[in-house]
Design a protein around this motif. Sequence first.
Motif, PDB file in Angstrom:
ATOM      1  N   UNK A 548       0.855  -1.182   0.000  1.00  0.00           N
ATOM      2  CA  UNK A 548       0.000   0.000   0.000  1.00  0.00           C
ATOM      3  C   UNK A 548       0.890   1.231   0.000  1.00  0.00           C
ATOM      4  N   UNK A 549       0.356   2.309  -0.532  1.00  0.00           N
ATOM      5  CA  UNK A 549       1.134   3.525  -0.680  1.00  0.00           C
ATOM      6  C   UNK A 549       0.169   4.694  -0.654  1.00  0.00           C
ATOM      7  N   UNK A 550       0.586   5.797   0.005  1.00  0.00           N
ATOM      8  CA  UNK A 550      -0.299   6.951   0.159  1.00  0.00           C
ATOM      9  C   UNK A 550      -0.709   7.570  -1.158  1.00  0.00           C
ATOM     10  N   UNK A 551       0.172   7.559  -2.132  1.00  0.00           N
ATOM     11  CA  UNK A 551      -0.143   8.013  -3.490  1.00  0.00           C
ATOM     12  C   UNK A 551       0.473   7.028  -4.450  1.00  0.00           C
ATOM     13  N   UNK A 552      -0.236   6.705  -5.491  1.00  0.00           N
ATOM     14  CA  UNK A 552       0.284   5.826  -6.545  1.00  0.00           C
ATOM     15  C   UNK A 552       0.721   4.487  -5.990  1.00  0.00           C
ATOM     16  N   UNK A 553       1.065   3.542  -6.881  1.00  0.00           N
ATOM     17  CA  UNK A 553       1.530   2.238  -6.402  1.00  0.00           C
ATOM     18  C   UNK A 553       2.992   2.273  -5.939  1.00  0.00           C
ATOM     19  N   UNK A 554       3.375   1.295  -5.128  1.00  0.00           N
ATOM     20  CA  UNK A 554       4.785   1.127  -4.782  1.00  0.00           C
ATOM     21  C   UNK A 554       5.513   0.722  -6.068  1.00  0.00           C
ATOM     22  N   UNK A 555       6.677   1.310  -6.300  1.00  0.00           N
ATOM     23  CA  UNK A 555       7.426   1.043  -7.541  1.00  0.00           C
ATOM     24  C   UNK A 555       8.650   0.173  -7.263  1.00  0.00           C
ATOM     25  N   UNK A 556       9.004  -0.629  -8.250  1.00  0.00           N
ATOM     26  CA  UNK A 556      10.235  -1.435  -8.182  1.00  0.00           C
ATOM     27  C   UNK A 556      11.338  -0.691  -8.927  1.00  0.00           C
ATOM     28  N   UNK A 557      12.424  -0.421  -8.235  1.00  0.00           N
ATOM     29  CA  UNK A 557      13.638   0.165  -8.811  1.00  0.00           C
ATOM     30  C   UNK A 557      13.477   1.589  -9.347  1.00  0.00           C
ATOM     31  N   UNK A 558      12.384   2.246  -8.952  1.00  0.00           N
ATOM     32  CA  UNK A 558      12.285   3.689  -9.215  1.00  0.00           C
ATOM     33  C   UNK A 558      11.618   4.321  -7.991  1.00  0.00           C
ATOM     34  N   UNK A 559      11.634   5.644  -7.973  1.00  0.00           N
ATOM     35  CA  UNK A 559      10.890   6.350  -6.928  1.00  0.00           C
ATOM     36  C   UNK A 559       9.396   6.252  -7.222  1.00  0.00           C
ATOM     37  N   UNK A 560       8.602   6.836  -6.335  1.00  0.00           N
ATOM     38  CA  UNK A 560       7.149   6.830  -6.501  1.00  0.00           C
ATOM     39  C   UNK A 560       6.719   8.077  -7.266  1.00  0.00           C
ATOM     40  N   UNK A 561       5.988   7.852  -8.366  1.00  0.00           N
ATOM     41  CA  UNK A 561       5.590   8.984  -9.211  1.00  0.00           C
ATOM     42  C   UNK A 561       4.214   9.533  -8.882  1.00  0.00           C
ATOM     43  N   UNK A 562       3.575   9.017  -7.858  1.00  0.00           N
ATOM     44  CA  UNK A 562       2.312   9.535  -7.303  1.00  0.00           C
ATOM     45  C   UNK A 562       1.039   9.093  -8.009  1.00  0.00           C
ATOM     46  N   UNK A 563       1.094   8.672  -9.282  1.00  0.00           N
ATOM     47  CA  UNK A 563      -0.188   8.212  -9.823  1.00  0.00           C
ATOM     48  C   UNK A 563      -0.082   6.853 -10.496  1.00  0.00           C
ATOM     49  N   UNK A 564       0.242   6.794 -11.763  1.00  0.00           N
ATOM     50  CA  UNK A 564       0.193   5.503 -12.465  1.00  0.00           C
ATOM     51  C   UNK A 564       1.412   4.640 -12.125  1.00  0.00           C
ATOM     52  N   UNK A 565       1.273   3.321 -12.367  1.00  0.00           N
ATOM     53  CA  UNK A 565       2.412   2.419 -12.204  1.00  0.00           C
ATOM     54  C   UNK A 565       3.487   2.807 -13.224  1.00  0.00           C
ATOM     55  N   UNK A 566       4.743   2.798 -12.810  1.00  0.00           N
ATOM     56  CA  UNK A 566       5.849   3.056 -13.728  1.00  0.00           C
ATOM     57  C   UNK A 566       6.120   4.524 -13.980  1.00  0.00           C
TER      58      UNK A 566
END
Length: 688
Positions: A548-566
């Motif tokens: 779970x993540x406050x904004x956007x999905x948790x990302x693998x090998x990148x930071x969190x971009x707040x909305x869409x995956x990737x």
Amino acid sequence: MRHPHTRTTRRRVLGALTAGLLCAAGLATAAPAAPAQARAGVPGLADGLALTPPMGFNNWNSTHCRADFNESMVKGIADLFVAKGLKDAGYQYVNLDDCWALPQRDADGKLVPDPARFPHGIKAVADYVHAKGLRLGIYTSAGTRTCNSAGFPGALGHEYGDAQQFADWGVDYLKYDNCNNQGVDAKQRYTTMRDALRAASRTTGRPIVYSICEWGENKPWEWASGVGHLWRTTGDISDNWGSMLSILKQNLPLAPYAGPGHWNDPDMLEVGNGGMTDTEYRSHFSLWSVMAAPLLIGTDLRKASPATFDILDNKEVIAVDQDPLGRQGTVVSSAGGRWVIAKEMTDGSRAVALFNESGTAQRIATTAAAVGLSDAPAYTLRDLWQHRGYNTAGTIAATVPAHGTVLLRVSADPHWAANPPAAELGLDASPLLEAATPATLTSTVTDLGRTSARRVSVSLTGPDGWTVQPASATTAATLATGRTLRTAWKVTAPPGTPTGAYALTLRADYRSPAGERVTSALPLTASVVVRPPAGTSYLSGLTWLSATSGWGPVERDTSNGESAAGDGHPITIGGTVYARGLGAHAPSDVSFYTGKACTKVTADVGVDDEKGPKGTVAFEIRADGTKVASTGVLTNAMPAQPLTADITGAQVVDLVVTDAGDGNDSDHADWANASVSCGGAAPAVRGD
Ligand code: GLA
């Protein structure tokens, strides 16, 4: 008739009052416990409007400014309100949002409906809607232009003319937005329109509900109860779980400010728009109702599924929202994402939402006393989604699926014995199993009733190809109050079953003392898991159990971009770029199966450089729910901090980020180089 209970609870009204026709300015106590009192006293506009939260439709969440927002949509919605019984359920306002007008006023300074969208004008639409016994709402901004980038005319400086035009068209409701406000004081802007609407509606005799939409920027709950009938408390909702949740959490603490004629508005419904599951939409609808929020349908009903209609048309849930006492529910408890929210009702009962914020099924429990009821030998417990009544000796509890809500109405009803006892179904441990390895799960059926459950039997079913066998008794002749039938089950997923979540169903069948049969089912998920390989592995290369993540999905090998995956960027903390890691947004919890086979989790943690100074978080590693390592508060200015946890013997490890107590603005939390070290020859893991 009001139950005597309602008179004993006194509510503090915190809203400061602005001048209003019948408002005694400066009064800071006395609650509007009933419409009559609201009319005679304070707070609120005291004009008899919106005595329960407005219900209806608004096109914005489904169409935004698209061309399909037009006359035929509005008429189609009005038709469906009648044809589908939504009008009978209480939905009344059909509201137009931004983009209904042309960008320029006419030579007389009047607003002009866009002829492509509304070829017959707004009055024709209002007449159509009125002929169906419904009401029409419109939108403009308390600024020079509306919010859409095309820039439609706003009402700042045109308040009296525009209000008169709306009234002449037969408009019954105005949503008044905040864009392009030129820095003019909000209270002044919104009060001017209040006065303009009053003057205009006096000329036509049509009262106008006034919806303030300044996104909570100027704390309208503190001043707007004498200005408008409702006020937005937050920024715009969008059709995703994180948005709904964040708005919920901002709106809940504002409960003391709401009441008949003056409501907190956590924004319109997203139910049916496709970005959440039906379970999540049922939570959204339940929670908005328990918060006495306006219920403005935000989906195009011409395309809505039967499931969407079922949610929006649930009259027992609507009755919670529309209760004339007008209380907004308050939080009884919320530990671990297990929310109990209770709303006092006019008849003395309580609507109780058991809401599971977390990504796995959890038991959520409270008592009649904790929600404000006491001294009764037993209570009636009405399940508002199952539409079934039970009796309880006082415990209110259920296993609630991930992101689900059990919505109940609990009353100290002398006829409680007419209902069968409530039974709580559950599983002892969270079901995690490895393919081809038998796991033992234990189910429970507990009698919560004052009366006993008789001839109790239980069954557990899994997906096709799974074996599920009882290893202990599946029946009990009778279960007295508080007694549990506990059954062990041997569950095996076939060899090669891919990792992931699988549906199991636990069913119980029993009879009340009078012989009434009850069957209930608890949907559960079991996760098929694999242990991490021997050696050290990056967690971003492993399958997680939940994230779970406050904004956007948790990302693998990148930071969190707040909305869409990737949509993230390379993980960067204190100028160092990391190729591997997890990118989360507080609050966040990423859960991994370690199968008692691993010893250590390590990571370099910090706030990603991509955000400014507002990013403040704290990191924590939990082994089977116990905190085993943590940081203090880390800020955007700090370099990465190494974090190591001994997780020896843990079945499940959680990587948790909190917002450090200051809200989650800019909280991009990186678990750089997060990795787990595991042994090779751990014993096969069982659920027991
Ligand atoms: C603002 C409001 C929304 C919607 C749009 C229209 O963002 O908060 O609810 O009305 O404007 O442009």
